[in-house]
Design a protein around this motif. Structure first.
Motif, mmCIF file in Angstrom:
data_model
loop_
_atom_site.group_PDB
_atom_site.id
_atom_site.type_symbol
_atom_site.label_atom_id
_atom_site.label_comp_id
_atom_site.label_asym_id
_atom_site.label_seq_id
_atom_site.Cartn_x
_atom_site.Cartn_y
_atom_site.Cartn_z
ATOM 1 N N ARG A 76 14.122 106.462 65.601
ATOM 2 C CA ARG A 76 14.686 105.218 66.419
ATOM 3 C C ARG A 76 13.464 104.451 66.467
ATOM 4 O O ARG A 76 13.803 103.093 66.138
ATOM 5 N N LEU A 77 12.508 104.795 66.748
ATOM 6 C CA LEU A 77 11.092 103.959 66.862
ATOM 7 C C LEU A 77 10.851 103.219 65.569
ATOM 8 O O LEU A 77 10.429 102.143 65.493
ATOM 9 N N LYS A 78 10.804 103.926 64.281
ATOM 10 C CA LYS A 78 10.567 103.652 63.168
ATOM 11 C C LYS A 78 11.497 102.393 62.942
ATOM 12 O O LYS A 78 11.281 101.320 62.306
ATOM 13 N N ALA A 79 12.950 102.616 63.078
ATOM 14 C CA ALA A 79 13.718 101.711 62.800
ATOM 15 C C ALA A 79 13.523 100.278 63.612
ATOM 16 O O ALA A 79 13.553 99.091 63.431
ATOM 17 N N LEU A 131 12.171 91.863 61.064
ATOM 18 C CA LEU A 131 13.069 91.140 60.144
ATOM 19 C C LEU A 131 13.844 89.809 61.023
ATOM 20 O O LEU A 131 13.445 89.656 62.175
ATOM 21 N N LYS A 132 14.390 89.196 60.247
ATOM 22 C CA LYS A 132 14.976 87.941 60.719
ATOM 23 C C LYS A 132 16.662 88.124 60.785
ATOM 24 O O LYS A 132 17.020 88.529 59.858
ATOM 25 N N GLU A 133 17.192 87.695 61.936
ATOM 26 C CA GLU A 133 18.593 87.488 61.954
ATOM 27 C C GLU A 133 19.192 86.675 60.663
ATOM 28 O O GLU A 133 18.772 85.641 60.332
ATOM 29 N N PRO A 134 20.005 87.380 59.560
ATOM 30 C CA PRO A 134 20.399 86.629 58.572
ATOM 31 C C PRO A 134 21.274 85.406 58.916
ATOM 32 O O PRO A 134 22.134 85.279 59.835
ATOM 33 N N GLU A 135 21.175 84.463 58.055
ATOM 34 C CA GLU A 135 21.839 83.146 58.246
ATOM 35 C C GLU A 135 22.674 82.808 57.343
ATOM 36 O O GLU A 135 23.240 81.779 57.191
ATOM 37 N N TRP A 136 22.956 83.694 56.460
ATOM 38 C CA TRP A 136 24.021 83.109 55.056
ATOM 39 C C TRP A 136 25.338 83.224 55.287
ATOM 40 O O TRP A 136 26.160 82.564 54.512
ATOM 41 N N MET A 155 22.166 111.346 57.652
ATOM 42 C CA MET A 155 21.971 110.043 58.433
ATOM 43 C C MET A 155 21.004 109.221 57.449
ATOM 44 O O MET A 155 20.037 109.789 56.992
ATOM 45 N N PHE A 156 21.434 108.028 57.207
ATOM 46 C CA PHE A 156 20.626 107.034 56.743
ATOM 47 C C PHE A 156 20.612 107.226 55.343
ATOM 48 O O PHE A 156 19.996 106.429 54.205
ATOM 49 N N SER A 157 21.411 108.239 54.725
ATOM 50 C CA SER A 157 21.704 108.382 53.368
ATOM 51 C C SER A 157 22.688 107.304 52.400
ATOM 52 O O SER A 157 22.539 107.129 51.473
ATOM 53 N N VAL A 158 23.202 106.609 53.369
ATOM 54 C CA VAL A 158 24.201 105.487 52.804
ATOM 55 C C VAL A 158 23.709 104.398 53.188
ATOM 56 O O VAL A 158 23.790 103.334 52.644
ATOM 57 N N VAL A 159 23.372 104.261 54.533
ATOM 58 C CA VAL A 159 22.748 102.826 55.410
ATOM 59 C C VAL A 159 21.620 103.190 55.691
ATOM 60 O O VAL A 159 21.397 103.707 57.048
ATOM 61 N N PRO A 160 20.485 103.085 54.975
ATOM 62 C CA PRO A 160 19.035 103.441 55.478
ATOM 63 C C PRO A 160 18.857 102.452 56.610
ATOM 64 O O PRO A 160 19.473 100.984 56.660
ATOM 65 N N TYR A 161 18.028 102.733 57.592
ATOM 66 C CA TYR A 161 17.746 101.533 58.752
ATOM 67 C C TYR A 161 17.044 100.291 58.301
ATOM 68 O O TYR A 161 17.186 99.218 58.922
ATOM 69 N N THR A 162 16.634 100.374 56.804
ATOM 70 C CA THR A 162 16.095 99.188 56.477
ATOM 71 C C THR A 162 17.171 98.134 55.985
ATOM 72 O O THR A 162 16.876 97.134 55.312
ATOM 73 N N ASP A 163 18.554 98.639 55.858
ATOM 74 C CA ASP A 163 19.574 97.949 55.013
ATOM 75 C C ASP A 163 19.557 96.449 55.476
ATOM 76 O O ASP A 163 19.727 95.760 54.696
ATOM 77 N N ASN A 164 19.888 96.217 56.776
ATOM 78 C CA ASN A 164 19.751 94.884 57.291
ATOM 79 C C ASN A 164 19.343 94.736 58.658
ATOM 80 O O ASN A 164 19.488 95.753 59.418
ATOM 81 N N TYR A 165 19.610 93.509 59.064
ATOM 82 C CA TYR A 165 18.994 93.289 60.518
ATOM 83 C C TYR A 165 19.768 94.207 61.617
ATOM 84 O O TYR A 165 19.083 94.651 62.303
ATOM 85 N N PHE A 166 21.063 94.028 61.419
ATOM 86 C CA PHE A 166 21.997 94.767 62.540
ATOM 87 C C PHE A 166 21.938 96.006 62.268
ATOM 88 O O PHE A 166 22.002 96.855 63.312
ATOM 89 N N ALA A 167 21.765 96.601 60.861
ATOM 90 C CA ALA A 167 21.770 98.319 60.917
ATOM 91 C C ALA A 167 20.522 98.737 61.311
ATOM 92 O O ALA A 167 20.409 99.753 61.950
#
Lengths: 446, 480, 252
Positions: free
Chosen positions: B55-58, B65-70, B168-180
């Motif tokens: 959790r802390l790592k995430a 990270l920046k909130e995505p704006e696209w 856990m994190f094997s499909v959506v790693p914590y680095t995947d995107n801002y909200f993840a």
């Protein structure tokens, strides 16, 4: 007008002056301003390069690097039997044969016509039917950015003229056979066709491009088709010239209220083929079907260019184009649908499907929608794929040899296009032509 | 204004049926986010040490990270410090339905999912989530018999740490995107499911959850694993009470399908969309992804999205195993001032992988609907196939629909098909029905359900009926 | 059966119908012809109750009741059927399902028992004997992907199925080739009966070679300027609309 040789832009312009003088006495002088305007347009445009957006995928250098001889009326005609193989069995037609671009009555047969109907060569029509021609000839095709149509307009001298007055049903199709006989030096022809259909009339016209010899011919074609109110017109184009031929054609369709036009193309011949189709739905309730099958192998290049313009409300357009590409051939499908501001309730659909049979064959498909009205339904779909391996395997496991299995699949694919041809004898005939293409040695069926 | 328009307005003012607040005692952390809050969440949930580390790592990654704006969506900046990251009903850890707070049960009944009835009639296992904690899980026993693990995620963290560590994190790693990343730091609860090798899960699994507490964020975490040859169908339904403030929802769902396994994941999302002036409503930023890890594995996403003020969601599939299949069927509806930017991502890696995308967007009122889809065929994906169909329906003058298909093909043997259409449900369709003697209400439901048919038919029967009703409620008024 | 009295209608700010008077008795076939923009389609739409057209003056009586205030679906239940000039597509909705809904709605209104799916199929089969149509057309979504001719034939089939008392055909013949036109005409002729009336709006005289009308009316600039028997259609065809337009101007 001996040895009028055309190659670069200069030579076309010089050639035009001589051509103009040579046809001055034919009673066509009323055309002169039109021709002059067209040649100056051509002079201004020159031949398109691949930098031109509409010619991005087609390099016309093979055409601009060839010296063409403007054909004269042939002195020795091919024997009737030689043309036999181009006859569509079990189909009675009004037949017009053009040898190297010139109408040849000896080989043609135009039976008794219903009252008011005109089916004749453009050459004759230019001098005999000026009142019928003048309101339409070159009134639709847009020369402003089209070098090839400009050239055609400058150099036109023959082609077919079909006129069907209102409430008249043409009892048989018109079959127009353009035969190139050249064997030695490359030739150029400028077939120019005009089809005018009156209110509530019905007609079918087949344009058929073939070659007898192995020589190079460049057919630079323009066809204008005017579908009057509530009329029903079926148009076919068969391109089956030899594999050295060049064929650049523009079909411009003008559709009035409640008219219905279908245009079908089967393209298998030619080294470089450019197939422009441009219907304008210019009256409420019009409906247009554009259907095509193009098959290329070796180093053939086939470029299909559709521009469907919806100008009035409540019109439908359907495009179905199917490509089969083998060898090192290249196919292009560019389909643009433009829905103008007032064309509410437009229903436009475009489908382009392609089969690539070899690693080197390629296809560029470019669908474009340009919609300025807000209540419309537009759909486009494109597929590029290979033959279904599992279907092939299935057939082989049922003891069907591989080449047969492939032919079956290809015929089924081509059949998707051919099935839309309502004229049954022609459909059966074309199925045969296509099957022959598949079984020909050119096709890499191993 | 014509008569039809007037009628449209009248009908459009239909209320959000699920906008009630349940008065239940709950325990809520004060708003704000920092490492302490994360430690508290982890402690409250009695988590093993490794989870707190993750959790802390995430969290630390999220800070970079920046909130995505696209996205094709507009909303005021979210104040992440203004959100409470944990809320739980005080009474938890119940043994049977009898112990559940009667008021809570009543809430579920208002939602149309009486647990008892479902238990008896539908044979659906329900993992009911109220705010962030799973209250009670029914049918555990029936499932246990065949070896299916179906429990709240937090329970799995304690009971099956090895499985969590593995998947856990094997499909959506914590680095995947801002909200993840945010979710990975503060995730609360939701479902964990493992269907063992060769087992066909005997019933449809279902989670029904609701955001009840004011100012709470929802950060659910779901992980579903289907082992070799297993089959599971999971249904998710969501509602939230009516509130003036916007609420954030950022869930993560990970699916893993091994050889020959099939996972069907269906969602009906009906969170509060805000009122007719665009006030309030859920911000729904969700990361859902499935990994077809094994040969001939199959993952299918079906979603009917009628709620939320903003939807940002791209359930996708990573088609890793040869011959694996990914599917995405979606109906997204935006009415009033709702905005949806949704679609899918299909990444073809294995040979002969197939993906199928059918997206139906319906925009009404000032609704704005964007389809954003990516199909990627990687170099090794010999014989990959994709079919994409993307239809938009516009209702009225002020709504809009956008389509952004991205196609990237690196293997020439790929077969791609793409179809797109935009149409307008019009006064003329309604009038045509009326002229044949059919009333306006019947006409609307006829037309909309016809439009969505291909997607609705992918839903399990009881969900399909609910979805049809939802569509009719959400739309009936706006058609004219 | 139908009486139109001094009917005026407008769309937006444009007055299109400027005082139409017409009486249609059971069993009669009336044809209304006129140039584009004369108001033919507007008349059909006003009879069917389209809300975009605002009636500013006049009455339309069906069996003595003024129907102008009645919703379109109720008019349909009372027996008015309009074959649309541009039939509307409803994707995903099977033609049969749509028709059963329509038929049951009309039956219910008229105090008849609603048909169950099985009974409906039987009923459809009966009607298919009278009006030629294909099974395929019935299974497909309402008008979706139909050709122009198929759409028009579907309209006629619906008309046969719903058994209206007043059939209004709005340019049903437009855009049809001669074979499709004959099919439509056969359908209409099969439905002619002493209890049923037709208003056939057309732009082309051709249809009237196959469906012979009792009366022909010419609509120019929102008014019926000339009425007569079937010979009037032929005369119009020959002389063109400018003939009546001119004569109506000189008369005015």
């Amino acid at each position: 007008m001996e040895n009028l040789v055309l190659k670069d832009v200069e030579s076309y312009i010089d050639g035009f002056a001589r051509f103009e003088r040579s046809v001055a006495g034919n009673g066509w002088s009323w055309l002169s301003p039109l021709r002059k305007e067209a040649i100056s347009k051509f002079k201004e445009l020159g031949f398109p390069t691949t930098r031109h957006e509409e010619w991005k995928f087609t390099n016309v250098a093979p055409i601009t690097k060839t010296s063409f001889r403007l054909t004269e009326r042939a002195t020795a005609l091919p024997a009737g039997e030689e043309l036999e193989k181009f006859t569509i069995p079990e189909l009675d037609v009004f037949k017009l044969v053009f040898i190297d671009g010139h109408f040849t009555p000896e080989l043609s047969s135009i039976k008794e016509l219903p009252e008011g109907v005109k089916i004749k060569s453009l050459r004759d029509a230019l001098s005999q039917e000026r009142e019928l021609l003048e309101p339409h000839l070159s009134r639709y095709v847009d020369l402003s950015d089209d070098a090839f149509s400009s050239l055609n307009t400058a150099f036109m001298q023959d082609g077919v003229f079909v006129y069907v007055p209102e409430n008249t049903v043409l009892p048989e199709p018109v079959h127009v056979l353009y035969v190139s006989t050249g064997t030695t030096s490359p030739t150029i022809t400028h077939p120019r066709n005009l089809i005018v259909a009156g209110k509530s009339s019905e007609a079918t016209v087949i344009e058929d491009y073939v070659s007898l010899g192995e020589g190079v011919n460049f057919s630079n074609v323009v066809t204008e088709l005017v579908a009057g109110e509530n009329s029903h017109i079926n148009h076919y184009k068969i391109e089956r010239e030899n594999r050295k031929a060049f064929n650049v054609s523009t079909l411009r369709i003008e559709q009035l209220r409640n008219s219905s036009v279908s245009t079908h193309a089967v393209l298998i011949g030619g080294a470089l083929v450019r197939n422009n189709i441009h219907p304008v739905l210019d009256g409420e309730g019009g409906s247009c079907l554009i259907n095509g099958l193009f098959m290329a192998t070796g180093s053939q290049h086939m470029d299909n260019h559709m521009l469907v313009e919806h100008v009035s409300p409540h019109c439908d357009s359907r495009q179905f184009y199917y490509g089969i590409l083998d060898g090192r051939s290249k196919g292009i499908f560019s389909g643009r649908i433009v829905v103008h501001k007032d064309a509410q309730k437009t229903d436009a659909k475009q489908t382009n499907r392609n089969l690539l049979l070899s690693e080197e064959a390629s296809i560029d498909t470019k669908p474009q929608l340009e919609i300025h009205a807000d209540d419309v339904k537009c759909t486009h779909g494109a597929t590029i794929g290979q033959m279904d391996e599992s279907a092939l395997f299935y057939m082989r496991s049922r003891a069907i040899p591989l080449d047969k299995a492939k032919a079956i699949l290809l015929l089924a694919f081509a059949g998707e296009s051919l099935k839309r041809i309502d004229l049954e004898p022609l459909r059966v005939y074309l199925e045969g032509v296509v099957a022959e293409w598949f079984s020909s040695e050119h096709l890499n069926l191993g | 204004m014509s008569n039809t328009d007037v009628r449209v307005e009248e009908l459009a003012e239909q209320e959000y049926k699920y906008g009630f607040v349940t008065d239940i005692e709950s325990e809520t952390l004060p708003p704000g986010l920092n490492e302490d809050v994360i430690r508290q969440i982890s402690a409250k949930k009695n988590e093993p040490e490794f989870m707190l580390k993750w959790r802390l790592k995430a969290y630390r990654h999220w800070l970079t990270l920046k909130e995505p704006e696209w996205g094709n969506i507009r909303y005021p900046r979210i104040d992440y410090q203004g959100i409470s990251y944990f809320s739980a009903p005080k009474k938890t850890g119940l043994e049977s339905l009898d112990e559940v707070d009667p008021e809570l049960l009543e809430t579920y009944e208002k939602l149309g999912i009486p647990l008892e009835e479902q238990k008896m009639l539908a044979g659906v296992a329900v993992d009911a989530v109220f705010d962030s904690v799973s209250v009670v899980t029914t049918f555990k026993e029936t499932l246990a018999e065949v070896g299916v693990i179906f429990c709240p995620f937090s329970e799995a963290v304690q009971k099956y740490p090895e499985l969590i560590k593995k998947y856990m994190f094997s499909v959506v790693p914590y680095t995947d995107n801002y909200f993840a990343a945010l979710n990975s730091a503060v995730f609360t609860d939701r479902s964990f499911c493992l269907v063992p090798k060769g087992v066909r899960c005997p019933m449809e699994l279902s989670t029904y959850f609701r955001i009840n507490e004011k100012n709470t964020g929802q950060f659910e975490r779901t992980l579903i694993i289907a082992e070799e040859g297993a089959y599971v169908s999971y249904l998710e339904g969501c509602t939230a009470p009516m509130r003036d403030e916007n609420q954030l929802h950022a869930a993560v769902v990970e699916l893993v399908a091994l050889d020959d396994a099939t996972i069907k994941y269906s969602t009906i999302q009906n969170w509060y969309p805000g009122d007719k002036n665009g006030k309030g409503g859920i911000y729904n930023f969700v990361t859902k992804r499935g990994k077809c890890a094994g040969r001939n594995s199959h993952i299918s996403w079906t979603q009917v999205e009628t709620g939320s003020a903003i939807t940002w969601k791209y359930p996708g599939c990573i088609l890793l195993g040869d011959g694996s299949v990914g599917e995405f069927y979606s109906v997204a509806l935006t009415n009033n001032w709702q905005q949806a930017d949704t679609g899918t991502k299909m990444i073809h890696i294995g040979k002969n992988t197939r993906s199928n995308i059918v997206s139906k967007g319906i925009s009404a009122g000032h609704g704005q609907n964007t389809y954003r889809g990516m199909v990627k065929i990687l170099k090794g994906a010999q014989g990959a196939r994709n079919y994409t169909q993307c239809d938009s329906m516009l209702i009225g003058e002020d709504c809009s629909a956008h389509t952004f298909p991205y196609i990237e093909v690196k293997n020439s043997s790929a077969q791609m098909e793409h179809e797109a259409s935009t149409s307008k449900i019009g006064e003329d369709q309604i009038f045509y029905c009326k002229q044949r003697g059919i009333s306006a209400e019947d006409a609307v439901s006829l037309i909309v359900n016809g439009f969505c048919k291909e997607v609705l038919s992918e839903l399990p029967m009881e969900f399909a009926i609910e979805a049809q009703k939802l569509l009719s409620i959400s739309l009936e008024g706006s058609v004219g | 059966m139908l009486e139109i009295r001094n009917l005026h209608a407008r769309v937006d700010d444009r007055e299109i119908l400027k005082g139409i008077n017409l009486v249609v008795n059971p069993g009669e076939v009336h044809s209304i012809m006129g140039p584009n923009g004369s108001g033919k389609s507007t008349l059909a739409q006003v009879l069917a109750g389209r809300e975009t057209y605002v009636v500013t003056e006049g009455e339309v009586l069906l069996d003595g009741d003024n129907i102008l205030e009645i919703e379109p679906e109720e008019r349909a239940c009372r027996g008015i059927f309009m074959a649309f000039q541009y039939p509307v597509e409803i994707p995903g909705v099977a033609n049969t399902y749509f028709l059963r809904m329509a038929l049951n709605s009309i039956r219910k209104y008229n105090g008849l028992k609603e048909l169950k799916p099985v009974e409906f199929v039987k009923y459809v089969k009966e009607k298919m004997k009278i009006i030629r149509t294909s099974d395929d057309l019935l299974k497909r979504s309402v008008n979706e992907g139909f050709s122009g001719g198929e759409k028009k034939r579907n309209e006629i089939f619906q008309m046969a199925l719903l058994e209206p008392k007043l059939c209004v055909l709005d340019e049903t013949d437009s855009g049809l080739d001669i074979d499709a036109l004959k099919l439509v005409a056969d359908g209409v002729n099969a439905m002619r009966s002493p209890e049923r009336a037709f208003i056939i709006i057309t732009h082309y005289q051709r249809l009237l070679n196959y469906v012979v009308p009792d009366f022909v009316h010419v609509l120019v600039d929102g008014k019926l300027v000339k009425s007569g028997g079937k010979e009037l259609a032929l005369e119009l065809e020959e002389k063109g609309y400018s003939w009546v337009e001119n004569s109506s101007q000189s008369a005015a």
